[in-house]
Design a protein around this motif. Structure first.
Motif, PDB file in Angstrom:
ATOM      1  N   TYR A 247       0.867  -0.917  -0.374  1.00 29.35           N
ATOM      2  CA  TYR A 247       0.267  -0.081  -0.033  1.00 29.35           C
ATOM      3  C   TYR A 247       0.562   1.112   0.411  1.00 29.35           C
ATOM      4  O   TYR A 247       0.355   2.438  -0.689  1.00 29.35           O
ATOM      5  N   LEU A 250       2.196   1.245  -3.048  1.00 30.74           N
ATOM      6  CA  LEU A 250       0.558   2.477  -3.793  1.00 30.74           C
ATOM      7  C   LEU A 250       0.477   4.065  -3.773  1.00 30.74           C
ATOM      8  O   LEU A 250       0.966   4.574  -4.582  1.00 30.74           O
ATOM      9  N   LEU A 251       1.287   4.304  -2.873  1.00 32.53           N
ATOM     10  CA  LEU A 251       1.147   5.498  -2.342  1.00 32.53           C
ATOM     11  C   LEU A 251       1.828   7.450  -3.174  1.00 32.53           C
ATOM     12  O   LEU A 251       1.672   7.243  -3.529  1.00 32.53           O
ATOM     13  N   ALA A 252       3.235   5.873  -3.184  1.00 34.17           N
ATOM     14  CA  ALA A 252       4.351   6.777  -3.407  1.00 34.17           C
ATOM     15  C   ALA A 252       4.588   6.672  -5.088  1.00 34.17           C
ATOM     16  O   ALA A 252       4.747   7.680  -5.720  1.00 34.17           O
TER      17      ALA A 252
ATOM     18  N   VAL B 486      -5.262  10.850  -3.634  1.00 41.65           N
ATOM     19  CA  VAL B 486      -4.131  10.664  -4.219  1.00 41.65           C
ATOM     20  C   VAL B 486      -4.211   8.795  -5.345  1.00 41.65           C
ATOM     21  O   VAL B 486      -3.746   9.009  -6.548  1.00 41.65           O
ATOM     22  N   THR B 487      -4.410   8.136  -4.769  1.00 37.89           N
ATOM     23  CA  THR B 487      -4.739   6.735  -5.084  1.00 37.89           C
ATOM     24  C   THR B 487      -5.478   6.744  -6.493  1.00 37.89           C
ATOM     25  O   THR B 487      -5.581   6.497  -7.314  1.00 37.89           O
ATOM     26  N   LEU B 560       8.358  14.547  -3.372  1.00 36.58           N
ATOM     27  CA  LEU B 560       8.838  13.252  -3.092  1.00 36.58           C
ATOM     28  C   LEU B 560      10.037  12.937  -2.655  1.00 36.58           C
ATOM     29  O   LEU B 560      10.598  12.417  -4.826  1.00 36.58           O
TER      30      LEU B 560
END
Lengths: 317, 620
Positions: A247, A250-252, B486-487, B560
Motif C-alpha cells: 500500500y 501504491l501511495l508513493a 491520491v490513489t 517526494l
C-alpha cells in the motif's frame, strides 16, 4: 530519549444507528488497535487517505474523542483530563480548517486570551505582552488582534490557530492536516514556520497529512495508516524511498510528479467499513495477495532495522 | 447596526411594518398620559354609541365604556403579554435547545422526545389545559402561550446548536481549558443569538394572536380589564347590531400582527447571512454581458478565448477576476490552466459557456469563439444547445453536482435526452455503456445507485460519464481530482488521459497541482491575479519556467524523495483582484522586481512560449 506520547492498542468503534435503549444497529471500527510512540523532540508523520482513521486517532490523543479501548500515555503518565488546565499545558491541537477553528463572533484578541487566562492565569499587562510575543513568533502583525476571523486569508487564519495552540505553551502539538486547506505558496510559509517554532520551543509534533511529500519533508519518522490500521512505520527517508508494504508503494507511485508517466492507476478502493473483509484490508487491491492475506490479519512486525510493516509478503527494498 | 437598518429598510414592506408597529407601540406607551376617558367607567345610558359621536371618537361598547380608551389600554396589555410570552418562550426554548444540541446523546434524546410530545398536542387544547389547571387570568394565559411555543424554539435552536457544537472552535475551546458552562455561554450562545432573534420576530405576532384567542374565550384577562381578545369576546353578542365594537379591536389585531410579521420577515432577511449575500436572488440563465465590441479573431482553432474580461461587481467594488485572458485550444489537445485560489482560473472556465452567476458576475470584454462562432452575448437558446453537447464540464465536487434524489442512471439518461430525441430504452443502453466506458465495475447494477451510495472516486467517474454523454468536442475539467485521494486521483487521471486519446477530446484542465499538469497536459498556462503570466508547452515551462512566479511556485511544491528540508516559500499573499497594483501583480512579492515592474502595462510576449515579465528567468 524519553517518550513524549505513547498509545497502546488504542482503538475506536463508532456506533451506527443508535437507539434509545438496546445495542446500536451496526458498528464501524474507525481505528483498529494502534500502538505508537513519539519521542520527545521528534516529528512523527501520519499519512493516509480519507477515511483511514487518522483524524479519529489524533482526536483520541488529545482527549476530544474517548477511545473504545487501549491506553494513552503522555510523558509517562496516563492521559488524564481531570484537570483541563494541566492537560492543556501538555498537549495542543492545530485544526485542519483554519477558519472554522476560530469562533466567528470573537475578535482575535478574545480568542488568544482564553488559553492564556485559563491555562496560565495571566491577566492585564502580562497577558498583552504574551500575546504580542506569540504574534511575533508566528509573524503576524499586532493590529490583527482587533479583527474578526472572517477578515483573514487561510494562511493568516492558520497562523492564528498555531499561535493559539502555542499560547498554552504545550510540550506536544498534534497537527491535523495543518496545510491542506492552503495554497502551495502559503503552505510552504506555514511549514517553515512550524519547523522554526519546533526548534525554538523544543516541541514534539504529530503531523497528520494526506500529502506524502509534505509529510516526508517535515517528519523524522512516518506511520502509514490504511483502513484504521498502521500498515507501515519507519524512518522518513526510508518509508517512501524503499516501501515494504504494497500500500505504501501504491501511495508513493500515485503521487503525481512532473516528468513521471501516469502510474499507480490500480483498480479498487477502500473496503466497506460496515462490512470489513477478513484478513488484510488491502488484500483486495494488492497484486501480491495470497489466500493467507485474505484469511489472517497481518501484525505489524519489524522488516529491517526500525522499519515495520503489517504484511505477510513484504516487498524487497 | 447601521448596516442592519439599511438592509432592513431596503425591504419596503418591512419598513412599512416597522413604522406601523412603532406608531402603535409609542401610542400604547403614551396611553396613561393621553387625555382619554377612564377605560372602565361605565355609562349605560350611552351604550353602543356609533363611532365619531360626540366625546367618543370610536363610540362606546355595551356598557357605555369609551372604545378608544379601552382600545388603547387593551393594545397596551396585549402587546405587553405578547412580547413577554415571546421572550419567555424564546429564552426557555433556546435554553432547552442549546442544552440538548450541545450535550447530545441521551440528554438530547430524552429532552427532544419530551418536546415532541408537547408538540403533538393541538396548541389551543394544550393552552386550555394549562389555563384549566392554573385558573383563568392574564398571567396564566401568558404562561400557557409561552409553554405552547417552547417546542418551536427548542427544536429550531437545537438544530442550529448541533451544527455549532461540532465546529472545530468548540474543540479548541475545550483544549484551552474551558468548562461546559463557559463554552455554552461564551462560544455557543453568541452564535445562536441571531437565530433566536429571527425566530422571535417571526412568531411574536402569532403569540399575540394566541393570547387574544385565550382572552376571547374568557380565559385571559378578566372583566373589567380590557385587552384586545376580551374586547372581541364581549362584542361578539352585538356583532350584528353594533359591528363597530368588534371591528375596532379586530382592526387593531390585524394591524399589530401584520406589522410584526412584515417587520419580522425583514429582520430575518437582514440578519440571515445567506440571504444577505444574495442567495435569494435568482442568478440569470447566462452571465450578463456588457461588452463594447468583440475583438477581431486572431486565428482559428476549436476554442479561442480572446481578451476575455469577467468582473464581479459587488456594490462599489469591482473584482477583476479575469483580466484580458487569451487562450486557444486545438482539437484533441489538453491545455492546463494552473493557478492558486483566487487567480481567476475557474471564472475563466465558467465564462466560456456563460455560467458565471449574474449578479454579481459580468463579462465586460473579449470573445469566446467555438469553431469561429462568438459565444459571448449569444442567445440563451444557442448556449443551452451547446452546453453539454459541444462543451461539457466536470466539476470538483461530484457530490454537489449530482442530484442527491435521483439515481445516477436516470440523471445520465436525462443528460442524453436533453440534446437528442432518443427513446428511453436507447438512452438507457447508452447510459450503461457510458458507465462502462468510465470503468465503473458492474455498471448495470450501479446504474440504479444514488450518488451517496458511491465513493468519491466512483462519483467523479459518473461526473465524467455525464460530461461524455453527448460526445462533446471539449471537456472543461475544473479541479476534477482535488477532492479525491491520491490513489483515486491517479485512476481518474489515467481514465481522462485514455478517454482523450480514444475519443479525440480537447480538454481544458484547471488545477493547482504542477504534478498533475506535468502528467496530463500538452500545454500549460499559468494565471496570477486574473491574468496569464506564462504559457507554453508543459515540458518546457516546467523544466525552465520563465516568469519568476512560475519558477518560485514550482519550487514551493515539495516533491517526494526530497527528504527532510526547509521549503522554498513565496513571502506575502496573492493580490486582491479588486485592488490590483499597477504594473506586474507579482511585483510586491518578487525578488527581482524593479521600478519598471510597478508602472504601466506589461505585455504577454512570445509565440509558442509566452511570458508577461520584463526580466524573465530565461529568454522565452
Amino acid at each position: 530519549m524519553t517518550i513524549a506520547l505513547k498509545s497502546t492498542n488504542l482503538a475506536k468503534t463508532f456506533d451506527i444507528g443508535k437507539r434509545l435503549i438496546g445495542p446500536p444497529r451496526a458498528q464501524v471500527h474507525a481505528v483498529h488497535p494502534v500502538s505508537l510512540e513519539v519521542k520527545t523532540g521528534e516529528t512523527l508523520g501520519i499519512v493516509g487517505e480519507s477515511g483511514c482513521g487518522k483524524s479519529t486517532l489524533a482526536r483520541m490523543l488529545v482527549g476530544l474523542t474517548p477511545p473504545s479501548a487501549g491506553t494513552i500515555e503522555i510523558e509517562g503518565k496516563a492521559l488524564n483530563r481531570a484537570d483541563p488546565a494541566a492537560f492543556g499545558r501538555l498537549i495542543q491541537y492545530v485544526f485542519q480548517d483554519p477558519v472554522s477553528s476560530l469562533n466567528p463572533r470573537k475578535t482575535i484578541q478574545q480568542i488568544m486570551e482564553v488559553p492564556l487566562r485559563l491555562l496560565h492565569g495571566l491577566r492585564g499587562r502580562a497577558l498583552d505582552d504574551r500575546i504580542a510575543e506569540l504574534f511575533d513568533a508566528v509573524n503576524l502583525r499586532p493590529e490583527f488582534l482587533t479583527r474578526y476571523p472572517h477578515e483573514f486569508s487561510g494562511g493568516q487564519a492558520q497562523r492564528i490557530g498555531i499561535a493559539r495552540a502555542l499560547a498554552a505553551s504545550p510540550r506536544i502539538l498534534i497537527l491535523d492536516e495543518p496545510v491542506s486547506a492552503l495554497d502551495v505558496s502559503v503552505q510552504a510559509q506555514v511549514l517553515n514556520l512550524l519547523a522554526a517554532l519546533k526548534s525554538e520551543f523544543n516541541l514534539t509534533y504529530l503531523f497528520i497529512s494526506h500529502d506524502l511529500a509534505v509529510v516526508e519533508a517535515v517528519s523524522d519518522r512516518i506511520a502509514v495508516l490504511y483502513f484504521g490500521s498502521v500498515v507501515e512505520t519507519g524512518p522518513a527517508e526510508k518509508v517512501f524511498a524503499a516501501p515494504r508494504h504494497p500500500y505504501t508503494k501504491l501511495l508513493a507511485d500515485s503521487a503525481p510528479v512532473v516528468g513521471k508517466p501516469l502510474g499507480g492507476a490500480q483498480a479498487g478502493e477502500l473496503p466497506d467499513p460496515l462490512n470489513p473483509p477478513p484478513g488484510c484490508a488491502f488484500a483486495g487491491r494488492c497484486p501480491r495477495a495470497t489466500d493467507l492475506c485474505r484469511a489472517e490479519v497481518p501484525d505489524l512486525r519489524p522488516v529491517e532495522g526500525d522499519q515495520f510493516a503489517a504484511c505477510h509478503h513484504p516487498l524487497d527494498p | 447596526m447601521s448596516l442592519f437598518l439599511k438592509l432592513l429598510f431596503r425591504n419596503k414592506l418591512a419598513g412599512f411594518g416597522a413604522v406601523v408597529l412603532a406608531v402603535i407601540v409609542v401610542l400604547a406607551l403614551l396611553t396613561p398620559i393621553l387625555p382619554l376617558h377612564p377605560p372602565n367607567a361605565t355609562n349605560t345610558a350611552n351604550r353602543f354609541l356609533r363611532p365619531l359621536s360626540d366625546g367618543h371618537l370610536l363610540g362606546t361598547d355595551h356598557l357605555g365604556r369609551d372604545l378608544l380608551s379601552r382600545l388603547m389600554w387593551g393594545t397596551r396589555l396585549s402587546l405587553a403579554v405578547g412580547f413577554a410570552a415571546a421572550l419567555v418562550a424564546g429564552l426557555l426554548g433556546a435554553a432547552i435547545g442549546v442544552m440538548a444540541g450541545y450535550f447530545g446523546g441521551r440528554t438530547d434524546n430524552v429532552t427532544m422526545r419530551g418536546v415532541d410530545m408537547l408538540m403533538a398536542f393541538p396548541y389551543i387544547l394544550l393552552a386550555l389545559a394549562i389555563v384549566a389547571v392554573l385558573g383563568p387570568g392574564l398571567l396564566n394565559a401568558l404562561i400557557a402561550v409561552a409553554v405552547v411555543n417552547i417546542p418551536f424554539f427548542a427544536r429550531n435552536i437545537r438544530g442550529v446548536t448541533v451544527g455549532i457544537a461540532h465546529r472545530e472552535f468548540i474543540d479548541a475551546a475545550k483544549l484551552a481549558g474551558m468548562g461546559h458552562t463557559r463554552i455554552l455561554l461564551t462560544e455557543v450562545v453568541p452564535n445562536i443569538v441571531p437565530v433566536v432573534v429571527i425566530a422571535m420576530s417571526t412568531t411574536i405576532g402569532w403569540m399575540i394572536l394566541e393570547t387574544a384567542g385565550l382572552s376571547f374565550l374568557g380565559l385571559g384577562s378578566q372583566p373589567p380589564q380590557a385587552d384586545l381578545g376580551s374586547m372581541l369576546g364581549e362584542a361578539r353578542s352585538a356583532l350584528i347590531t353594533a359591528p363597530h365594537t368588534s371591528i375596532v379591536p379586530g382592526v387593531m389585531i390585524l394591524l399589530i400582527v401584520m406589522s410584526v410579521n412584515l417587520l419580522g420577515d425583514g429582520i430575518r432577511d437582514a440578519l440571515d447571512p445567506r440571504l444577505r449575500s444574495g442567495a435569494l436572488a435568482r442568478p440569470m440563465a447566462t452571465t450578463r454581458v456588457e461588452r463594447a465590441e468583440a475583438p477581431v479573431p486572431k486565428g482559428d482553432g476549436l476554442l479561442r478565448i480572446d481578451e476575455l474580461e469577467t468582473q464581479f461587481q459587488v456594490g462599489p467594488r469591482i473584482y477583476k477576476a479575469v483580466n484580458k485572458v487569451s487562450l486557444e485550444l486545438k482539437p484533441g489537445e489538453c491545455l492546463g490552466l494552473i493557478g492558486e485560489s483566487g487567480s481567476g482560473k475557474s471564472v475563466t472556465a465558467l465564462s466560456v459557456m456563460g455560467l458565471v452567476a449574474s449578479p454579481p458576475g459580468v463579462i465586460t470584454g473579449g470573445a469566446v469563439r467555438l469553431n469561429g462562432q462568438d459565444l459571448i452575448g449569444a442567445p440563451y437558446e444557442l448556449l443551452r444547445s451547446l452546453r453539454g453537447r459541444k462543451v461539457a464540464y466536470i466539476f470538483q465536487d461530484p457530490l454537489s453536482t449530482l442530484h442527491p434524489l435521483y439515481r445516477i442512471g436516470d440523471q445520465l439518461i436525462e443528460a442524453i435526452r436533453v440534446h437528442e430525441p432518443v427513446s428511453h430504452a436507447q438512452a438507457h443502453k447508452r447510459a450503461v455503456k457510458l458507465l462502462e466506458d468510465v470503468r465503473i465495475p458492474n455498471a448495470a447494477a450501479r446504474f440504479r445507485a444514488y450518488p451517496h451510495e458511491l465513493s468519491g472516486g466512483m462519483r467523479q467517474r459518473v461526473g465524467i460519464a455525464m460530461a461524455l454523454a453527448n460526445d462533446p468536442d471539449i471537456i472543461i475539467a475544473d479541479e476534477p481530482t482535488t477532492a479525491l485521494d491520491v490513489t483515486v486521483q491517479a485512476q481518474i487521471l489515467a481514465l481522462l488521459s485514455d478517454l482523450r486519446r480514444s475519443r479525440g477530446l480537447a480538454i481544458l484542465f484547471i488545477t493547482h497541482d504542477f504534478g498533475v499538469v506535468g502528467q496530463l497536459c500538452d500545454r500549460v498556462a499559468v494565471m496570477y491575479g486574473g491574468r496569464i503570466v506564462e504559457a507554453g508547452p508543459t515540458a518546457d515551462v516546467l523544466a525552465a519556467p520563465a516568469h519568476p512566479y512560475t519558477a518560485r511556485l514550482i519550487a514551493c511544491v515539495p516533491e517526494l524523495g526530497g527528504g527532510r528540508r526547509v521549503m522554498a516559500a513565496i513571502p506575502g499573499l496573492p493580490p486582491a483582484v479588486d485592488d490590483l497594483p499597477p504594473g506586474c501583480a507579482f511585483a510586491p512579492r518578487c525578488e527581482k522586481a524593479q521600478a519598471a515592474c510597478r508602472t504601466g502595462e506589461i505585455a504577454l510576449q512570445g509565440e509558442a512560449r509566452k511570458v508577461r515579465c520584463l526580466f524573465p528567468e530565461v529568454a522565452p
